[in-house]
Design a protein around this motif. Structure first.
Motif, PDB file in Angstrom:
ATOM      1  N   MET A 159       0.755  -1.232   0.118  1.00 36.94           N
ATOM      2  CA  MET A 159       0.004  -0.136  -0.164  1.00 36.94           C
ATOM      3  C   MET A 159       0.887   1.264  -0.108  1.00 36.94           C
ATOM      4  O   MET A 159       0.632   2.203  -0.632  1.00 36.94           O
ATOM      5  CB  MET A 159      -0.989  -0.013   1.089  1.00 36.94           C
ATOM      6  N   GLU A 160       2.006   1.251   0.939  1.00 34.43           N
ATOM      7  CA  GLU A 160       2.817   2.167   0.747  1.00 34.43           C
ATOM      8  C   GLU A 160       3.528   2.521  -0.634  1.00 34.43           C
ATOM      9  O   GLU A 160       3.522   3.682  -1.201  1.00 34.43           O
ATOM     10  CB  GLU A 160       3.795   2.003   1.941  1.00 34.43           C
ATOM     11  N   VAL A 161       3.906   1.673  -1.330  1.00 38.57           N
ATOM     12  CA  VAL A 161       4.688   1.702  -2.651  1.00 38.57           C
ATOM     13  C   VAL A 161       3.523   2.287  -3.507  1.00 38.57           C
ATOM     14  O   VAL A 161       3.979   3.304  -4.393  1.00 38.57           O
ATOM     15  CB  VAL A 161       5.033   0.281  -2.997  1.00 38.57           C
ATOM     16  N   VAL A 162       2.526   1.794  -3.363  1.00 38.34           N
ATOM     17  CA  VAL A 162       1.333   2.067  -4.600  1.00 38.34           C
ATOM     18  C   VAL A 162       0.931   3.603  -4.277  1.00 38.34           C
ATOM     19  O   VAL A 162       0.894   4.402  -5.148  1.00 38.34           O
ATOM     20  CB  VAL A 162       0.267   1.159  -4.343  1.00 38.34           C
ATOM     21  N   THR A 163       0.665   3.931  -3.199  1.00 44.95           N
ATOM     22  CA  THR A 163       0.427   5.323  -2.618  1.00 44.95           C
ATOM     23  C   THR A 163       1.717   6.205  -3.337  1.00 44.95           C
ATOM     24  O   THR A 163       1.221   7.235  -3.739  1.00 44.95           O
ATOM     25  CB  THR A 163       0.199   5.491  -1.242  1.00 44.95           C
ATOM     26  N   GLU A 164       2.806   5.703  -3.069  1.00 46.84           N
ATOM     27  CA  GLU A 164       3.820   6.522  -3.513  1.00 46.84           C
ATOM     28  C   GLU A 164       3.813   6.904  -5.155  1.00 46.84           C
ATOM     29  O   GLU A 164       4.081   7.883  -5.765  1.00 46.84           O
ATOM     30  CB  GLU A 164       5.231   6.121  -3.191  1.00 46.84           C
ATOM     31  N   ILE A 165       3.572   5.860  -5.729  1.00 40.65           N
ATOM     32  CA  ILE A 165       3.491   5.801  -7.107  1.00 40.65           C
ATOM     33  C   ILE A 165       2.535   6.754  -7.771  1.00 40.65           C
ATOM     34  O   ILE A 165       2.516   7.524  -8.433  1.00 40.65           O
ATOM     35  CB  ILE A 165       3.339   4.272  -7.795  1.00 40.65           C
ATOM     36  N   ILE A 166       1.246   6.287  -7.143  1.00 36.05           N
ATOM     37  CA  ILE A 166      -0.169   7.210  -7.661  1.00 36.05           C
ATOM     38  C   ILE A 166       0.228   8.793  -7.261  1.00 36.05           C
ATOM     39  O   ILE A 166      -0.035   9.703  -8.085  1.00 36.05           O
ATOM     40  CB  ILE A 166      -1.298   6.721  -6.943  1.00 36.05           C
ATOM     41  N   ARG A 167       0.856   8.930  -5.961  1.00 36.27           N
ATOM     42  CA  ARG A 167       1.210  10.564  -5.701  1.00 36.27           C
ATOM     43  C   ARG A 167       2.007  11.011  -6.562  1.00 36.27           C
ATOM     44  O   ARG A 167       2.083  12.383  -7.060  1.00 36.27           O
ATOM     45  CB  ARG A 167       1.369  10.619  -4.299  1.00 36.27           C
ATOM     46  N   ASP A 168       3.201  10.325  -7.042  1.00 38.28           N
ATOM     47  CA  ASP A 168       4.210  10.826  -7.809  1.00 38.28           C
ATOM     48  C   ASP A 168       3.587  10.978  -9.164  1.00 38.28           C
ATOM     49  O   ASP A 168       4.183  12.053  -9.813  1.00 38.28           O
ATOM     50  CB  ASP A 168       5.297   9.912  -7.775  1.00 38.28           C
ATOM     51  N   TRP A 169       2.990  10.499  -9.759  1.00 37.21           N
ATOM     52  CA  TRP A 169       2.556  10.384 -11.034  1.00 37.21           C
ATOM     53  C   TRP A 169       0.989  10.957 -11.252  1.00 37.21           C
ATOM     54  O   TRP A 169       0.807  11.116 -12.643  1.00 37.21           O
ATOM     55  CB  TRP A 169       2.456   8.845 -11.725  1.00 37.21           C
ATOM     56  N   ARG A 170       0.313  11.139 -10.248  1.00 37.31           N
ATOM     57  CA  ARG A 170      -1.195  11.472 -10.500  1.00 37.31           C
ATOM     58  C   ARG A 170      -1.080  12.822 -11.584  1.00 37.31           C
ATOM     59  O   ARG A 170      -2.119  12.571 -12.337  1.00 37.31           O
ATOM     60  CB  ARG A 170      -1.501  11.978  -9.315  1.00 37.31           C
ATOM     61  N   ASP A 171      -0.288  13.708 -11.226  1.00 35.68           N
ATOM     62  CA  ASP A 171      -0.660  14.765 -12.256  1.00 35.68           C
ATOM     63  C   ASP A 171       0.152  15.011 -13.236  1.00 35.68           C
ATOM     64  O   ASP A 171       0.125  15.992 -14.095  1.00 35.68           O
ATOM     65  CB  ASP A 171      -0.482  16.191 -11.220  1.00 35.68           C
ATOM     66  N   LYS A 172       1.065  13.887 -13.646  1.00 36.09           N
ATOM     67  CA  LYS A 172       1.786  13.956 -14.815  1.00 36.09           C
ATOM     68  C   LYS A 172       1.245  13.184 -15.805  1.00 36.09           C
ATOM     69  O   LYS A 172       0.335  12.091 -15.686  1.00 36.09           O
ATOM     70  CB  LYS A 172       2.985  13.155 -14.462  1.00 36.09           C
ATOM     71  N   SER A 173       1.677  13.516 -17.131  1.00 32.41           N
ATOM     72  CA  SER A 173       1.018  12.820 -18.419  1.00 32.41           C
ATOM     73  C   SER A 173       1.492  11.536 -18.249  1.00 32.41           C
ATOM     74  O   SER A 173       0.858  10.666 -18.916  1.00 32.41           O
ATOM     75  CB  SER A 173       1.493  13.575 -19.537  1.00 32.41           C
ATOM     76  N   GLY A 174       2.593  11.135 -17.459  1.00 36.37           N
ATOM     77  CA  GLY A 174       2.853   9.905 -17.670  1.00 36.37           C
ATOM     78  C   GLY A 174       1.908   8.573 -16.968  1.00 36.37           C
ATOM     79  O   GLY A 174       2.093   7.608 -17.629  1.00 36.37           O
ATOM     80  N   LEU A 175       1.491   9.278 -15.934  1.00 38.16           N
ATOM     81  CA  LEU A 175       0.232   8.164 -15.643  1.00 38.16           C
ATOM     82  C   LEU A 175      -0.730   7.874 -16.413  1.00 38.16           C
ATOM     83  O   LEU A 175      -1.083   6.751 -16.757  1.00 38.16           O
ATOM     84  CB  LEU A 175      -0.244   8.851 -14.238  1.00 38.16           C
ATOM     85  N   THR A 176      -1.308   9.032 -17.103  1.00 39.40           N
ATOM     86  CA  THR A 176      -2.286   8.842 -18.334  1.00 39.40           C
ATOM     87  C   THR A 176      -1.718   8.002 -19.215  1.00 39.40           C
ATOM     88  O   THR A 176      -2.438   6.863 -19.759  1.00 39.40           O
ATOM     89  CB  THR A 176      -2.769  10.042 -18.997  1.00 39.40           C
ATOM     90  N   PHE A 177      -0.462   8.052 -19.839  1.00 33.78           N
ATOM     91  CA  PHE A 177       0.026   7.165 -20.590  1.00 33.78           C
ATOM     92  C   PHE A 177       0.044   5.582 -20.227  1.00 33.78           C
ATOM     93  O   PHE A 177      -0.004   4.837 -20.931  1.00 33.78           O
ATOM     94  CB  PHE A 177       1.493   7.613 -20.904  1.00 33.78           C
ATOM     95  N   LEU A 178       0.728   5.624 -18.811  1.00 34.41           N
ATOM     96  CA  LEU A 178       0.746   4.149 -18.497  1.00 34.41           C
ATOM     97  C   LEU A 178      -0.709   3.514 -18.692  1.00 34.41           C
ATOM     98  O   LEU A 178      -0.748   2.314 -19.026  1.00 34.41           O
ATOM     99  CB  LEU A 178       1.331   4.284 -17.045  1.00 34.41           C
ATOM    100  N   PHE A 179      -1.528   4.058 -17.911  1.00 34.44           N
ATOM    101  CA  PHE A 179      -2.907   3.368 -17.953  1.00 34.44           C
ATOM    102  C   PHE A 179      -3.640   3.449 -19.087  1.00 34.44           C
ATOM    103  O   PHE A 179      -4.085   2.256 -19.310  1.00 34.44           O
ATOM    104  CB  PHE A 179      -3.679   4.219 -16.788  1.00 34.44           C
ATOM    105  N   ASN A 180      -3.683   4.362 -19.879  1.00 33.95           N
ATOM    106  CA  ASN A 180      -4.450   4.392 -21.291  1.00 33.95           C
ATOM    107  C   ASN A 180      -3.732   3.765 -22.377  1.00 33.95           C
ATOM    108  O   ASN A 180      -4.360   3.493 -23.232  1.00 33.95           O
ATOM    109  CB  ASN A 180      -4.773   5.932 -21.286  1.00 33.95           C
TER     110      ASN A 180
END
Length: 121
Positions: free
Chosen positions: A80-101
């Motif tokens: 949970m700590e690792v996933v929270t860190e990833i989501i917080r770090d990537w949440r507002d970055k276009s990289g998160l959209t790219f990764l998921f979509n």
């Protein structure tokens, strides 16, 4: 902390493997109801999932129709700590959209192996 990000504990059924009755179940972290993070022998994995259509199984999901991603190896921290860190770090970055979509939903490809966690200890 993790609730504000929409993270919750869940389980995913993965398979079938070589025989039609061979499945594996993983405990992991669900994000936005369809993205499942889990550890498989220290490897942080991400798969798209869909909810099992049975009301008595409120936190059980089955793998989606796309390949998964291997995000990091050698993870020994709390999931949970690792996933929270990833989501917080990537949440507002276009990289998160790219990764998921884009990356996660590509059909007909094998798993990608990434190493996103710098501090694995």
């Amino acid at each position: 902390m993790s609730k504000s990000l929409g993270l919750e504990w869940a389980s995913m059924v993965y398979g079938p493997y070589d025989l039609p009755h061979m499945y594996e179940i993983f405990e992991g972290v669900l994000y936005k109801g369809c993205y499942f993070f889990y550890l498989d022998n220290g490897v942080l994995c991400l798969r798209q999932v869909r909810k099992l259509d049975q009301p008595e199984h409120t936190h059980l999901f089955i793998e989606g129709d796309s390949a998964g991603l291997q995000l990091a190896e050698g993870i020994r921290r709390d999931l949970m700590e690792v996933v929270t860190e990833i989501i917080r770090d990537w949440r507002d970055k276009s990289g998160l959209t790219f990764l998921f979509n884009e990356l996660l939903c590509l059909r007909g490809r094998g798993d990608l192996r990434l190493d996103l966690i710098k501090d694995k200890g």
